[in-house]
Design an enzyme around this catalytic site. Sequence first.
Site, PDB file in Angstrom:
ATOM      1  N   ARG A 240       0.859  -1.185   0.000  1.00 42.17           N
ATOM      2  CA  ARG A 240       0.000   0.000   0.000  1.00 42.17           C
ATOM      3  C   ARG A 240       0.895   1.235   0.000  1.00 42.17           C
ATOM      4  NH1 ARG A 240      -3.705  -2.526  -1.620  1.00 42.17           N
ATOM      5  NH2 ARG A 240      -5.658  -2.987  -0.577  1.00 42.17           N
ATOM      6  N   HIS A 288      -1.542   0.748  -9.848  1.00 38.17           N
ATOM      7  CA  HIS A 288      -2.170  -0.237  -8.942  1.00 38.17           C
ATOM      8  C   HIS A 288      -2.695  -1.421  -9.756  1.00 38.17           C
ATOM      9  CE1 HIS A 288      -4.148  -0.742  -4.750  1.00 38.17           C
ATOM     10  NE2 HIS A 288      -4.008  -1.914  -5.334  1.00 38.17           N
TER      11      HIS A 288
HETATM   12  C1  GLV Z   1      -5.452  -4.680  -4.164  1.00 41.81           C
HETATM   13  O1  GLV Z   1      -4.653  -3.873  -3.831  1.00 41.81           O
HETATM   14  C2  GLV Z   1      -6.196  -5.507  -3.266  1.00 41.81           C
HETATM   15  O2  GLV Z   1      -6.122  -5.292  -2.061  1.00 41.81           O
HETATM   16  O3  GLV Z   1      -6.896  -6.414  -3.750  1.00 41.81           O
END
Ligand code: GLV
Length: 325
Positions: A240, A288
């Site tokens: 994160r 991401h």
């Molecule tokens: C992505 O970051 C998730 O937590 O699935």
Amino acid sequence: MPVPPSDAGHPAPPSEAPTSGGAPPMKVILAGDLDAGEWAAWHAALAAALPEAQWLDAEAARRDPTAVQVAVVANPPPGSLAGLHHLKLIQSLWAGVDRLLADPTVPAEVPLARMVDPAMSAAMAETALWAVLALHRGFFAYQQRQREGLWRQHRQRRAAEVPVLVLGRGEMGGRVAAALRTQGYPVTTWGRGGPPLQAQLAAHEIVVNLLPLTPQTRGLLDARFLAAMPPSAALVNLGRGAHVVDADLLAALDSGHLRHAVLDVFHAEPLPAAHRFWRHPRVTMLPHAAALTDHASAAQVVAANLRALREGAVPAHLVDRARGY
Ligand code: GLV
């Protein structure tokens, strides 16, 4: 009345569940930070995997919030589950549940399951392997030299010469560590309750972060952490954004103490256009996208968990809220 956010424009109507005699269909809402196309794709995959459930959209849930028994959620905006007073399970389509745990309107007494999906873990292992291989073999540096019109080779090393530290010993960390070992890297894993991290850091050229975000891990990758890494080390952050203190990481990259960072996650997503990571020569970014949830395989995971709930069994992969994941 607090209700799930409007999803005006979402095309799929609530499905009419076949009633196979006996018990009425389980009522499930799909809520999340999803655009109309994603919502429809998720709805199709979930309804195919669990046709016996009645899949409600936000409009139907708004009419009768107390009828909703299960919320299947994809990183929902805060407040999405407010007013759903009869929930028996919250099933996340995301592996990380930090955003749900930070939302005070998510009822604390309702069991919360995170996504553990083999297809997602496989995707994460692929991304980690790509990043570590590219760092080890200097492919990001070669890319830079191409832009500069420079034809120059550097020394080639064996994988066995590049120790990798994987932060996180869960589903993702374990899978990534196994994939890296298969490729010949000496891998150490570190997790909650492990030995002091500072000592481990000095012995590893590449750190891959797959920790869950908790109050204990927030800001862990700070100046002290980065200073404990050996000169010319590299960081791969697949956890994160809030694990990292951005200013400290930028300072370590600017000084050259850190050779390169591969970043998939950020404090704010999308990363604001003015952020220095976008154009930093020592940063490689992904939006991401290291491991997106696979619709078909995650829908099977959800279906199995909802059937377990229906049969009175304990759903799998429940989050320990005190632990934070
Ligand atoms: C992505 O970051 C998730 O937590 O699935």
